[in-house]
Design a protein around this motif. Structure first.
Motif, mmCIF file in Angstrom:
data_model
loop_
_atom_site.group_PDB
_atom_site.id
_atom_site.type_symbol
_atom_site.label_atom_id
_atom_site.label_comp_id
_atom_site.label_asym_id
_atom_site.label_seq_id
_atom_site.Cartn_x
_atom_site.Cartn_y
_atom_site.Cartn_z
ATOM 1 N N THR A 1 0.806 -1.213 0.000
ATOM 2 C CA THR A 1 0.000 0.000 0.000
ATOM 3 C C THR A 1 0.836 1.257 0.000
ATOM 4 N N GLY A 2 2.128 1.160 0.245
ATOM 5 C CA GLY A 2 2.953 2.354 0.290
ATOM 6 C C GLY A 2 3.122 2.896 1.684
ATOM 7 N N HIS A 3 2.509 2.249 2.676
ATOM 8 C CA HIS A 3 2.639 2.707 4.067
ATOM 9 C C HIS A 3 3.366 1.664 4.908
ATOM 10 N N GLY A 4 4.073 0.748 4.270
ATOM 11 C CA GLY A 4 4.773 -0.280 5.022
ATOM 12 C C GLY A 4 3.889 -1.455 5.379
ATOM 13 N N THR A 5 2.652 -1.452 4.954
ATOM 14 C CA THR A 5 1.736 -2.556 5.218
ATOM 15 C C THR A 5 1.270 -3.116 3.892
ATOM 16 N N THR A 6 0.583 -4.216 3.944
ATOM 17 C CA THR A 6 0.076 -4.816 2.716
ATOM 18 C C THR A 6 -1.382 -5.142 2.882
ATOM 19 N N ARG A 7 -2.056 -5.243 1.748
ATOM 20 C CA ARG A 7 -3.437 -5.704 1.737
ATOM 21 C C ARG A 7 -3.580 -6.683 0.587
ATOM 22 N N PRO A 8 -4.521 -7.628 0.650
ATOM 23 C CA PRO A 8 -4.666 -8.577 -0.446
ATOM 24 C C PRO A 8 -4.974 -7.861 -1.751
ATOM 25 N N ALA A 9 -4.391 -8.340 -2.840
ATOM 26 C CA ALA A 9 -4.679 -7.768 -4.145
ATOM 27 C C ALA A 9 -6.117 -8.093 -4.514
ATOM 28 N N ALA A 10 -6.886 -7.071 -4.903
ATOM 29 C CA ALA A 10 -8.302 -7.268 -5.221
ATOM 30 C C ALA A 10 -8.443 -7.812 -6.628
ATOM 31 N N PRO A 11 -9.447 -8.664 -6.875
ATOM 32 C CA PRO A 11 -9.684 -9.151 -8.236
ATOM 33 C C PRO A 11 -10.281 -8.052 -9.087
ATOM 34 N N LEU A 12 -10.403 -8.297 -10.392
ATOM 35 C CA LEU A 12 -11.071 -7.345 -11.254
ATOM 36 C C LEU A 12 -12.495 -7.150 -10.767
ATOM 37 N N THR A 13 -12.979 -5.926 -10.865
ATOM 38 C CA THR A 13 -14.292 -5.602 -10.322
ATOM 39 C C THR A 13 -15.280 -5.365 -11.445
ATOM 40 N N THR A 14 -16.544 -5.284 -11.072
ATOM 41 C CA THR A 14 -17.603 -4.945 -12.015
ATOM 42 C C THR A 14 -18.399 -3.790 -11.428
ATOM 43 N N THR A 15 -17.684 -2.691 -11.104
ATOM 44 C CA THR A 15 -18.314 -1.537 -10.490
ATOM 45 C C THR A 15 -19.370 -0.953 -11.417
ATOM 46 N N ARG A 16 -20.546 -0.701 -10.882
ATOM 47 C CA ARG A 16 -21.641 -0.146 -11.683
ATOM 48 C C ARG A 16 -21.351 1.319 -11.989
ATOM 49 N N ALA A 17 -21.511 1.694 -13.243
ATOM 50 C CA ALA A 17 -21.208 3.055 -13.679
ATOM 51 C C ALA A 17 -22.396 3.975 -13.395
ATOM 52 N N ALA A 18 -22.689 4.204 -12.117
ATOM 53 C CA ALA A 18 -23.772 5.103 -11.745
ATOM 54 C C ALA A 18 -23.318 6.540 -11.978
ATOM 55 N N PRO A 19 -24.197 7.409 -12.464
ATOM 56 C CA PRO A 19 -23.809 8.807 -12.685
ATOM 57 C C PRO A 19 -23.271 9.442 -11.413
ATOM 58 N N ASN A 20 -22.121 10.088 -11.528
ATOM 59 C CA ASN A 20 -21.445 10.726 -10.402
ATOM 60 C C ASN A 20 -21.812 12.210 -10.410
ATOM 61 N N LEU A 21 -23.071 12.490 -10.104
ATOM 62 C CA LEU A 21 -23.565 13.860 -10.158
ATOM 63 C C LEU A 21 -24.651 14.068 -9.105
ATOM 64 N N LEU A 22 -25.063 15.304 -8.969
ATOM 65 C CA LEU A 22 -26.089 15.654 -7.983
ATOM 66 C C LEU A 22 -27.316 16.215 -8.698
ATOM 67 N N GLN A 23 -28.459 15.618 -8.427
ATOM 68 C CA GLN A 23 -29.719 16.120 -8.943
ATOM 69 C C GLN A 23 -30.595 16.524 -7.763
ATOM 70 N N VAL A 24 -30.990 17.779 -7.737
ATOM 71 C CA VAL A 24 -31.841 18.280 -6.656
ATOM 72 C C VAL A 24 -33.140 18.802 -7.259
ATOM 73 N N THR A 25 -34.158 18.869 -6.433
ATOM 74 C CA THR A 25 -35.465 19.353 -6.893
ATOM 75 C C THR A 25 -35.484 20.874 -6.874
ATOM 76 N N PRO A 26 -35.723 21.512 -8.013
ATOM 77 C CA PRO A 26 -35.732 22.977 -8.044
ATOM 78 C C PRO A 26 -37.022 23.547 -7.466
ATOM 79 N N ARG A 27 -36.988 24.817 -7.169
ATOM 80 C CA ARG A 27 -38.178 25.521 -6.707
ATOM 81 C C ARG A 27 -38.783 26.269 -7.894
ATOM 82 N N ALA A 28 -40.069 26.130 -8.088
ATOM 83 C CA ALA A 28 -40.738 26.811 -9.193
ATOM 84 C C ALA A 28 -41.000 28.264 -8.841
#
Length: 299
Positions: free
Chosen positions: A53-80
């Motif tokens: 990890t770069g901090h003198g410790t180790t962690r298990p290597a993770a397998p390939l992932t299938t992260t869902r590509a959810a939109p990385n944005l903010l949608q809020v309800t506007p005021r009319a």
């Protein structure tokens, strides 16, 4: 000398040879069938072992992932308000504002993402929220290493042009990417960015960033080679209509749209009023309405 695959024999000896040849063919067929059957279930692969990890410790290597590509944005309800919609927003430097626009523009439905220019020990880099979040950066793979509990380093993305490896920050539900250059920051500079940039999420869901030396966040109105790099909010995704809102104390310095909006190959225009630059790209009708009819009040 006869070729080793030639068989010119006679009598009993030739019969034995023919029998031997048949046995070899049967054996080869058996091996081929066994290989096909084995290919149906290859079994578990080898253990990739630990990853430093770069901090003198180790962690298990993770397998390939299938992260869902959810939109990385903010949608809020506007005021009319009449035929308009009103949004309360917060820029990445913590500045609140009210955005008013004709409802047909649909900025709230487009959703917003933060952008922030940053200097790391004097080296400029840009931070933005990739539309596809972690999946857009990881491409289903794993990070090269974890720099801190909320910052991972990912390989250079295919087709990323002048950009190199990516530092991906996690601030609550937000994922913010710091895009490096091909020559790369040093390990110490990357650790400084990971450890000295902080983020908090407001009650309304907006991301506010702060930093301490040797990291500095670009202030409103700052530019790099003419490109505005201060705190910004982008509405829209990677295609279609896009609007960038950019606080600029001196509107006389706001002369061009941000590079990431202008280079999309679609019509782009910009206007600055009341201390905020409005940059729009997309269909001609949308761009025309955006630069003429969006009104922003900084609080």
């Amino acid at each position: 000398m006869a070729d080793q695959f030639d068989v010119i024999e006679a009598g009993g000896r030739g019969r034995r040879r023919r029998l031997t040849g048949a046995a070899v063919v049967v054996a080869l067929l058996a091996v081929a069938v066994a290989g096909l059957l084995a290919g149906r279930d290859p079994g578990p692969g080898p253990d990739p072992g630990p990853l430093t990890t770069g901090h003198g410790t180790t962690r298990p290597a993770a397998p390939l992932t299938t992260t869902r590509a959810a939109p990385n944005l903010l949608q809020v309800t506007p005021r009319a308000k009449g035929g308009d919609e009103v949004l309360r927003v917060v820029f990445p430097d913590g500045t609140p504002a009210e955005v008013r626009y004709p409802s047909r523009l649909g900025l709230a439905a487009l959703g917003s993402r933060p952008f922030q220019g940053v200097w790391v020990a004097g080296q400029y880099r840009r931070m933005s929220a990739p539309y596809g979040g972690e999946a857009e950066v990881s491409k289903g793979g794993r990070p090269l290493r974890s720099l801190t509990p909320n910052v991972d380093l990912y390989p250079r993305q295919p087709g990323s042009g002048s950009y190199g490896q990516v530092l991906l920050f996690a601030f609550g539900h937000w994922r913010l990417a710091l895009y490096d250059r091909p020559d790369g920051l040093t390990f110490e500079q990357r650790m400084a960015a990971a450890g000295h940039i902080r983020g908090r999420v407001t009650k309304g869901g907006y991301l506010v960033l702060t930093a301490t030396a040797p990291v500095r966040l670009a202030e409103p109105g700052e530019t790099v080679q003419g490109d505005p790099v201060g705190p910004q909010l982008w509405f829209g995704g990677v295609t279609g209509d896009v609007v960038g809102l950019i606080p600029v104390p001196d509107c006389g310095r706001a002369s061009q749209p941000p590079m990431m909006i202008d280079r999309r190959g679609r019509p782009a225009r910009t206007v600055c009023r009341d201390g905020v630059q409005i940059a729009a790209s997309g269909s001609p009708a949308f761009v025309e309405r955006a630069v003429k009819e969006i009104r922003i009040t900084l609080k």
